[in-house]
Design a protein around this motif. Sequence first.
Motif, PDB file in Angstrom:
ATOM      1  N   LEU A   1       5.261  13.986   5.345  1.00 46.02           N
ATOM      2  CA  LEU A   1       6.716  14.104   5.248  1.00 46.02           C
ATOM      3  C   LEU A   1       7.420  12.815   4.838  1.00 46.02           C
ATOM      4  N   VAL A   2       6.702  11.693   4.892  1.00 47.43           N
ATOM      5  CA  VAL A   2       7.329  10.407   4.587  1.00 47.43           C
ATOM      6  C   VAL A   2       6.392   9.588   3.697  1.00 47.43           C
ATOM      7  N   LEU A   3       6.942   8.555   3.071  1.00 47.58           N
ATOM      8  CA  LEU A   3       6.126   7.633   2.317  1.00 47.58           C
ATOM      9  C   LEU A   3       5.183   6.892   3.262  1.00 47.58           C
ATOM     10  N   SER A   4       3.914   6.794   2.886  1.00 48.48           N
ATOM     11  CA  SER A   4       2.984   6.023   3.709  1.00 48.48           C
ATOM     12  C   SER A   4       3.185   4.540   3.439  1.00 48.48           C
ATOM     13  N   GLU A   5       2.640   3.711   4.325  1.00 50.86           N
ATOM     14  CA  GLU A   5       2.734   2.269   4.117  1.00 50.86           C
ATOM     15  C   GLU A   5       2.013   1.857   2.835  1.00 50.86           C
ATOM     16  N   LYS A   6       0.930   2.548   2.513  1.00 50.02           N
ATOM     17  CA  LYS A   6       0.201   2.238   1.286  1.00 50.02           C
ATOM     18  C   LYS A   6       0.960   2.719   0.050  1.00 50.02           C
ATOM     19  N   ASP A   7       1.687   3.825   0.152  1.00 45.77           N
ATOM     20  CA  ASP A   7       2.568   4.241  -0.950  1.00 45.77           C
ATOM     21  C   ASP A   7       3.557   3.128  -1.271  1.00 45.77           C
ATOM     22  N   LYS A   8       4.180   2.608  -0.229  1.00 48.32           N
ATOM     23  CA  LYS A   8       5.201   1.570  -0.408  1.00 48.32           C
ATOM     24  C   LYS A   8       4.588   0.303  -1.015  1.00 48.32           C
ATOM     25  N   ALA A   9       3.423  -0.100  -0.491  1.00 47.72           N
ATOM     26  CA  ALA A   9       2.791  -1.327  -0.961  1.00 47.72           C
ATOM     27  C   ALA A   9       2.348  -1.194  -2.413  1.00 47.72           C
ATOM     28  N   PHE A  10       1.829  -0.050  -2.773  1.00 49.72           N
ATOM     29  CA  PHE A  10       1.374   0.163  -4.144  1.00 49.72           C
ATOM     30  C   PHE A  10       2.526   0.081  -5.127  1.00 49.72           C
ATOM     31  N   MET A  11       3.609   0.782  -4.842  1.00 47.20           N
ATOM     32  CA  MET A  11       4.735   0.784  -5.766  1.00 47.20           C
ATOM     33  C   MET A  11       5.420  -0.580  -5.814  1.00 47.20           C
ATOM     34  N   ALA A  12       5.408  -1.297  -4.696  1.00 49.84           N
ATOM     35  CA  ALA A  12       5.968  -2.654  -4.711  1.00 49.84           C
ATOM     36  C   ALA A  12       5.161  -3.567  -5.621  1.00 49.84           C
ATOM     37  N   GLU A  13       3.856  -3.310  -5.743  1.00 56.16           N
ATOM     38  CA  GLU A  13       3.027  -4.118  -6.622  1.00 56.16           C
ATOM     39  C   GLU A  13       3.176  -3.700  -8.078  1.00 56.16           C
ATOM     40  N   VAL A  14       3.307  -2.398  -8.313  1.00 58.84           N
ATOM     41  CA  VAL A  14       3.499  -1.902  -9.677  1.00 58.84           C
ATOM     42  C   VAL A  14       4.849  -2.335 -10.228  1.00 58.84           C
ATOM     43  N   TYR A  15       5.870  -2.310  -9.382  1.00 55.48           N
ATOM     44  CA  TYR A  15       7.230  -2.661  -9.777  1.00 55.48           C
ATOM     45  C   TYR A  15       7.716  -3.863  -8.975  1.00 55.48           C
ATOM     46  N   PRO A  16       7.143  -5.048  -9.241  1.00 51.53           N
ATOM     47  CA  PRO A  16       7.489  -6.228  -8.423  1.00 51.53           C
ATOM     48  C   PRO A  16       8.896  -6.724  -8.716  1.00 51.53           C
ATOM     49  N   SER A  17       9.443  -7.418  -7.739  1.00 45.95           N
ATOM     50  CA  SER A  17      10.796  -7.967  -7.910  1.00 45.95           C
ATOM     51  C   SER A  17      10.805  -9.062  -8.939  1.00 45.95           C
ATOM     52  N   SER A  18       9.651  -9.697  -9.173  1.00 48.67           N
ATOM     53  CA  SER A  18       9.536 -10.713 -10.212  1.00 48.67           C
ATOM     54  C   SER A  18       8.293 -10.438 -11.029  1.00 48.67           C
ATOM     55  N   THR A  19       8.412 -10.372 -12.354  1.00 49.82           N
ATOM     56  CA  THR A  19       7.271 -10.095 -13.227  1.00 49.82           C
ATOM     57  C   THR A  19       6.552 -11.369 -13.624  1.00 49.82           C
ATOM     58  N   THR A  20       6.980 -12.503 -13.059  1.00 45.23           N
ATOM     59  CA  THR A  20       6.355 -13.764 -13.420  1.00 45.23           C
ATOM     60  C   THR A  20       5.285 -14.209 -12.448  1.00 45.23           C
ATOM     61  N   ASP A  21       5.147 -13.428 -11.345  1.00 50.71           N
ATOM     62  CA  ASP A  21       4.143 -13.820 -10.332  1.00 50.71           C
ATOM     63  C   ASP A  21       2.739 -13.573 -10.866  1.00 50.71           C
TER      64      ASP A  21
END
Length: 251
Positions: free
Chosen positions: A231-251
Amino acid sequence: MTNVPCCLIEKPLDLQAAYETAIAENPANRLTSVPGRKKRAVARHTYFWAPGRTLRIAFLNGDQSFKDAVKAAANNWLPHINLKFEFVEGEEGDIRIKSEPGVYWSHIGTSALTETDQSLPTMLLSPDHQLSLKFFNANTMHEFGHVLGAEHEHLHPESNIPWNRQAVYAAHGVPEGADEDNYTRRIVDARYFNLLDPSEVVHSPYDPKSIMHYPVRQDWTEGDFEIYLNLVLSEKDKAFMAEVYPSSTTD
């Protein structure tokens, strides 16, 4: 367990056009692997949006309560991605949503851009918010996971679901003894059993709690194995998408 309409994925008809569209959107989609970086979930590299992008999302139909429910569910992804959702008036959008009872369906990521007819949807959502908001939210977040580029988690290359194939075939009307060329069996195999090629996806360990996972009925498996609708996003869902769409693309 909740009986869930199967989510359908619209595969691009022209794979070359889909690839070229994805590269134009995000040159990093050329990569088939990223050495030294661990990612999870099942998602094709060639369909991710450019980080920092604003996705314009239009509704082709549906009343205001439907639209509000879609927005609320979709926005659960936003704290974990460097993308913005702009819900626009009219029918022109990168993502176009149509309300259709009993159906959940979506293009994967940038492949939505290959559907150039602005009158056609790139996503279908059943207006189940009036029946069960939790159910609707889960399915809407699942479809928006596809929008972000994720595949089905139960088809993860390391998925270890002990399917009782004959029980699944029987439930879907596959004739007894049907061979691999039988059309209905091919559909069922693609939906439940044909695991994704690990050379085409980026993944870390299989996550049965993922919002991208189908529920698994106990009477469709061997032994005592069951997965309820997540019913909710898993912690791994969140971590994966945070890596795919990072706040900075220069890291």
